[in-house]
Design a protein around this motif. Structure first.
Motif, PDB file in Angstrom:
ATOM      1  N   GLU A 380       7.091   0.710  14.541  1.00  0.00           N
ATOM      2  CA  GLU A 380       7.829  -0.542  14.516  1.00  0.00           C
ATOM      3  C   GLU A 380       7.571  -1.349  13.238  1.00  0.00           C
ATOM      4  O   GLU A 380       8.455  -2.008  12.719  1.00  0.00           O
ATOM      5  N   HIS A 381       6.351  -1.315  12.745  1.00  0.00           N
ATOM      6  CA  HIS A 381       6.018  -2.118  11.568  1.00  0.00           C
ATOM      7  C   HIS A 381       5.914  -1.296  10.292  1.00  0.00           C
ATOM      8  O   HIS A 381       5.462  -1.794   9.262  1.00  0.00           O
ATOM      9  N   ARG A 382       6.344  -0.030  10.381  1.00  0.00           N
ATOM     10  CA  ARG A 382       6.126   0.875   9.253  1.00  0.00           C
ATOM     11  C   ARG A 382       6.796   0.377   7.970  1.00  0.00           C
ATOM     12  O   ARG A 382       6.179   0.343   6.909  1.00  0.00           O
ATOM     13  N   ALA A 383       8.055  -0.024   8.090  1.00  0.00           N
ATOM     14  CA  ALA A 383       8.789  -0.417   6.880  1.00  0.00           C
ATOM     15  C   ALA A 383       8.115  -1.609   6.207  1.00  0.00           C
ATOM     16  O   ALA A 383       7.956  -1.658   4.983  1.00  0.00           O
ATOM     17  N   GLN A 384       7.666  -2.547   7.043  1.00  0.00           N
ATOM     18  CA  GLN A 384       7.010  -3.731   6.505  1.00  0.00           C
ATOM     19  C   GLN A 384       5.673  -3.374   5.845  1.00  0.00           C
ATOM     20  O   GLN A 384       5.331  -3.889   4.787  1.00  0.00           O
ATOM     21  N   LEU A 385       4.955  -2.475   6.495  1.00  0.00           N
ATOM     22  CA  LEU A 385       3.664  -2.060   5.947  1.00  0.00           C
ATOM     23  C   LEU A 385       3.837  -1.284   4.642  1.00  0.00           C
ATOM     24  O   LEU A 385       3.021  -1.409   3.730  1.00  0.00           O
ATOM     25  N   LEU A 386       4.898  -0.481   4.550  1.00  0.00           N
ATOM     26  CA  LEU A 386       5.133   0.261   3.306  1.00  0.00           C
ATOM     27  C   LEU A 386       5.361  -0.701   2.143  1.00  0.00           C
ATOM     28  O   LEU A 386       4.976  -0.436   1.015  1.00  0.00           O
ATOM     29  N   LYS A 387       5.983  -1.839   2.438  1.00  0.00           N
ATOM     30  CA  LYS A 387       6.186  -2.843   1.399  1.00  0.00           C
ATOM     31  C   LYS A 387       4.866  -3.483   0.983  1.00  0.00           C
ATOM     32  O   LYS A 387       4.682  -3.858  -0.160  1.00  0.00           O
ATOM     33  N   LEU A 388       3.954  -3.604   1.943  1.00  0.00           N
ATOM     34  CA  LEU A 388       2.666  -4.256   1.661  1.00  0.00           C
ATOM     35  C   LEU A 388       1.663  -3.314   0.995  1.00  0.00           C
ATOM     36  O   LEU A 388       0.680  -3.753   0.423  1.00  0.00           O
ATOM     37  N   ALA A 389       1.918  -2.013   1.100  1.00  0.00           N
ATOM     38  CA  ALA A 389       0.937  -1.036   0.622  1.00  0.00           C
ATOM     39  C   ALA A 389       0.874  -1.023  -0.909  1.00  0.00           C
ATOM     40  O   ALA A 389       1.874  -1.234  -1.591  1.00  0.00           O
ATOM     41  N   ARG A 390      -0.327  -0.796  -1.417  1.00  0.00           N
ATOM     42  CA  ARG A 390      -0.545  -0.686  -2.858  1.00  0.00           C
ATOM     43  C   ARG A 390      -1.261   0.634  -3.146  1.00  0.00           C
ATOM     44  O   ARG A 390      -2.040   1.108  -2.323  1.00  0.00           O
ATOM     45  N   PHE A 391      -0.988   1.175  -4.344  1.00  0.00           N
ATOM     46  CA  PHE A 391      -1.529   2.496  -4.665  1.00  0.00           C
ATOM     47  C   PHE A 391      -2.056   2.530  -6.094  1.00  0.00           C
ATOM     48  O   PHE A 391      -1.602   1.788  -6.948  1.00  0.00           O
ATOM     49  N   ARG A 392      -2.961   3.462  -6.331  1.00  0.00           N
ATOM     50  CA  ARG A 392      -3.363   3.786  -7.690  1.00  0.00           C
ATOM     51  C   ARG A 392      -2.328   4.751  -8.258  1.00  0.00           C
ATOM     52  O   ARG A 392      -1.663   5.458  -7.491  1.00  0.00           O
ATOM     53  N   SER A 393      -2.230   4.805  -9.566  1.00  0.00           N
ATOM     54  CA  SER A 393      -1.169   5.611 -10.157  1.00  0.00           C
ATOM     55  C   SER A 393      -1.665   6.419 -11.350  1.00  0.00           C
ATOM     56  O   SER A 393      -2.633   6.047 -12.013  1.00  0.00           O
ATOM     57  N   SER A 394      -0.974   7.535 -11.594  1.00  0.00           N
ATOM     58  CA  SER A 394      -1.328   8.383 -12.731  1.00  0.00           C
ATOM     59  C   SER A 394      -0.866   7.753 -14.040  1.00  0.00           C
ATOM     60  O   SER A 394      -1.286   8.151 -15.102  1.00  0.00           O
ATOM     61  N   ALA A 395       0.029   6.772 -13.959  1.00  0.00           N
ATOM     62  CA  ALA A 395       0.670   6.280 -15.169  1.00  0.00           C
ATOM     63  C   ALA A 395       0.208   4.894 -15.594  1.00  0.00           C
ATOM     64  O   ALA A 395       0.501   4.455 -16.689  1.00  0.00           O
ATOM     65  N   GLU A 442       5.643   9.329 -12.885  1.00  0.00           N
ATOM     66  CA  GLU A 442       4.454   8.719 -12.287  1.00  0.00           C
ATOM     67  C   GLU A 442       4.120   9.402 -10.957  1.00  0.00           C
ATOM     68  O   GLU A 442       5.020   9.782 -10.202  1.00  0.00           O
ATOM     69  N   VAL A 443       2.821   9.558 -10.696  1.00  0.00           N
ATOM     70  CA  VAL A 443       2.386  10.109  -9.406  1.00  0.00           C
ATOM     71  C   VAL A 443       1.387   9.128  -8.797  1.00  0.00           C
ATOM     72  O   VAL A 443       0.489   8.641  -9.486  1.00  0.00           O
ATOM     73  N   LEU A 444       1.564   8.818  -7.522  1.00  0.00           N
ATOM     74  CA  LEU A 444       0.635   7.912  -6.844  1.00  0.00           C
ATOM     75  C   LEU A 444      -0.584   8.693  -6.382  1.00  0.00           C
ATOM     76  O   LEU A 444      -0.459   9.802  -5.850  1.00  0.00           O
ATOM     77  N   LEU A 445      -1.766   8.122  -6.601  1.00  0.00           N
ATOM     78  CA  LEU A 445      -3.015   8.830  -6.321  1.00  0.00           C
ATOM     79  C   LEU A 445      -3.619   8.277  -5.037  1.00  0.00           C
ATOM     80  O   LEU A 445      -3.963   7.102  -4.972  1.00  0.00           O
TER      81      LEU A 445
END
Ligand code: ADP
Ligand code: MG
Length: 620
Positions: A380-395, A442-445
């Motif tokens: 139910e909250h997946r879409a909202q959580l995906l917006k809140l998520a942060r990642f490290r990146s190769s670039a 770019e690749v998310l790590l």
């Protein structure tokens, strides 16, 4: 019956040694700890009396009474709460029950400056009494019982316990102050300490001086006061009290709802990770009150587990006061409060993320791994959580959101690429990323254990599929790229020569690989392993094996880099007579090399060493 002498649990003895030898500058916190215990005891009494009103026994004004006896130099803190019987005195004051305190003891280093800082961070509960007292007496009578008990200790390894008398139920802590601690007999000083640390305690803390009684604190539930009347400092003090924490709250959320659902929330996101964050038994630390009466701090249904870092209070006007733990389990009111909390907290997080990326990064670093559990558990909250998520990146440095990622996608790039592993720097060096880097993709790590799980259920974001860079079908060819340094620009083996080498490698490696193929993704390394579409992700498989959830290793696709000097040389050798003999060692070494780069262990280290020695010898 004569008094009995008993020994403290070893951890308690260690703790007491530190506490009594510490030159801790904020000794006055002992009072905060003892008042907090008294307040907890009163909460427990009130709750127990819901089902057994006889426990009130005519004494219905719950309070904490402080008395300073100057001639004997005794400071006493008394409550009319639940009290303790003999067994409880032994268990509660002779061992370490609270997980936080246990954690504290195990993190003690013996370096007194460091350990002192830890006392500030954890607080040490009841035992902090020994910071100011050479001898502590506890006289307690459990609600509903006639017999009282006395517990006495000088804080050096043992305590004694015996029968005592007490007027009515509750607990009195008598502190026989050490030399030089007389400031804690001074009414003005005591008043200031209570105001500072215990103003928000919901019951009166009274200083009894002869027949003069003075209430030292505001004694009202902070969350029930209007926002405008509460200072930042009061919120902070309350957070410290309710969360047993000593840091600054990262977020304070004070809200009231009236109408269909009637509740008050005073919630905090801590500034630092609490120590029991990953304790599977701890799903919620929120305190549930019903019309300002404490009910429980063990109501797991109040928030989703992926918000378990929240601290604070939920006060409902819709639940009955005599609600039991069982009744809370499938309660529609609790379910609706849970929804409301989730909605409000996610809303606040969104606001913070938009307003101040740096501050949000602090939150994400502490609790991102917990929030990501929601991606897996909570569709139910997946879409909202995906917006809140942060990642490290190769670039790039710092944290990247999926929307940042999509904005930077290359022309012709169809997917969001990710790679999982245990460590960032290891991932950054992964051969699988070479072709992506060469094309500017770019690749998310991803390095949290939970990443493997949510990736198995989250297929896309904003219409873009999310794909692992370690999968065979990574379609890099479609990426339009102006960069001249494309891998296929270099000299490389092709056609029949490549075909012969691949056939030879397949023959030697047999079932150890699923296939051998030309690689589009390698630029610097000779080989790498990738998972076939539909096969288990390589990192997830390793994780499952580590946790004994899986024992077989599935064969992978070995990709070879046709532009690499070694592959070119091997291809040339494969054309000559006697090629199979010459290529056997090389093929097995290539596979082991690819495994090592994945962080896998070698199936046959001795064989590997022999082959390596043979090849080196020839090379020299
Ligand atoms: P914590 O309060 O975090 O549990 P403490 O060291 O402060 O840890 O106290 C240990 C335990 O002793 C408490 O959990 C409680 O069971 C018991 N206790 C302490 N003080 C009182 C009191 N005044 N009345 C009843 N029980 C008490
Ligand atoms: Mg305590």
């Amino acid at each position: 019956m004569t008094d009995q002498t008993m020994h403290f649990q070893a951890e308690v003895t260690r703790l007491l040694h530190i506490v009594t030898h510490a030159l801790y500058s904020q000794k006055e916190i002992f009072l905060r700890e003892l008042i907090s215990n008294a307040s907890d005891a009163c909460d427990k009494l009130r709750f127990a009396a819901q089902t057994d009103p006889a426990l009130w026994a005519g004494d219905v004004e719950l309070k904490v009474t402080i008395t300073a006896e100057k001639t004997g130099r005794i400071l006493s803190i008394a409550d009319n709460g639940i009290g303790m019987d003999r067994d409880e005195l032994i268990a509660n004051l002779g061992t370490i029950a609270r997980s936080g305190t246990g954690e504290f003891v195990s993190s003690l280093s013996g370096d007194s400056a460091r350990d002192m800082a830890l006392i500030g961070q954890f607080g040490v509960g009841f035992y902090s009494a020994f910071m100011v007292a050479g001898k502590v007496e506890v006289v307690s009578r459990k609600a509903g019982e006639a017999q009282a008990w006395r517990w006495v200790s000088d804080g050096s390894g043992q305590f004694s316990i015996g029968e005592a008398e007490r007027n009515g139920r509750g607990t009195t802590i008598l502190l026989h102050l050490r030399e030089g601690e007389d400031e804690f007999l001074d009414p003005a000083r005591l008043g200031r300490i209570v105001k500072t640390y215990s103003d928000h305690v919901a019951l009166p803390v009274v200083l009894q001086d002869g027949d003069k009684a003075e209430t030292l604190n505001a004694a009202s539930a902070l969350w029930s006061r209007p926002k405008a009347e509460i200072t930042e400092q009061q919120y902070k003090d309350f957070y410290h009290h309710v969360a047993h924490a000593f840091d600054e709250p990262w977020l304070t959320l004070h809200a009231r709802a009236e109408g269909k659902l009637d509740y008050t929330l005073l919630l905090f996101v801590p500034g630092m990770r609490p120590h029991d964050l990953f304790d599977p038994a701890r799903k919620s630390a929120l305190k549930l009150y019903v019309r300002r009466v404490f009910i429980t701090d063990r109501c797991d249904e109040l928030v989703p587990a992926w918000l378990r870092f929240l601290r604070g209070v939920v006060d409902s006007a819709d639940l009955p006061l005599n609600v039991s733990r069982e009744m809370l389990q499938h309660n529609p009111v609790v379910a609706r409060i849970r929804q409301a909390i989730t909605r409000r907290v996610l809303g606040e997080l969104e606001k913070k993320a938009e307003k101040d990326a740096t501050a949000y990064a602090v939150f994400w670093e502490a609790f991102g791994a917990v929030l990501k559990e929601g991606l897996y558990e909570d569709a139910e909250h997946r879409a909202q959580l995906l917006k809140l998520a942060r990642f490290r990146s190769s670039a790039r440095e710092g944290w990247v959101s999926l929307d940042d990622y999509i904005a930077a996608m290359k022309d012709g790039q169809a997917a969001i690429y990710v790679i999982n592993g245990d460590q960032l720097d290891q991932l950054r060096r992964s051969p699988q990323l070479e072709g992506f880097r060469a094309r500017g993709v770019e690749v998310l790590l991803l390095t949290d254990p939970v990443d493997d799980f949510w990736l198995s259920v989250v297929q896309d974001h904003a219409g873009k599929p999310i794909k692992s860079a370690t999968r065979a079908g990574a379609d890099l060819d479609a990426v339009k790229d102006s960069d001249a340094a494309r891998p296929d620009a270099a000299e490389k083996v092709e056609g029949a020569a490549l075909g012969t080498l691949i056939a030879a490698l397949k023959q030697v490696l047999g079932d150890a690989v699923k296939d051998v193929r030309e690689s589009k993704r390698l630029t610097d390394s000779a080989v790498c392993l990738v998972a076939a579409d539909g096969d288990l992700d390589m990192h997830l498989e390793r994780l499952l094996r580590l946790h004994q959830k899986l024992d077989a290793t599935s064969p992978r696709i070995l990709e070879i880099n046709p532009g690499h000097a070694l592959i070119r040389a091997l291809a040339a050798r494969a054309q000559q007579p006697g090629a199979m003999d010459a290529l056997t060692d090389a093929a097995l070494l290539l596979l082991d090399q690819a495994r090592l780069m994945e962080g896998e262990t070698l199936a046959d280290p001795a064989g590997f060493a022999q082959r390596l020695a043979r090849v080196m010898e020839k090379g020299l």
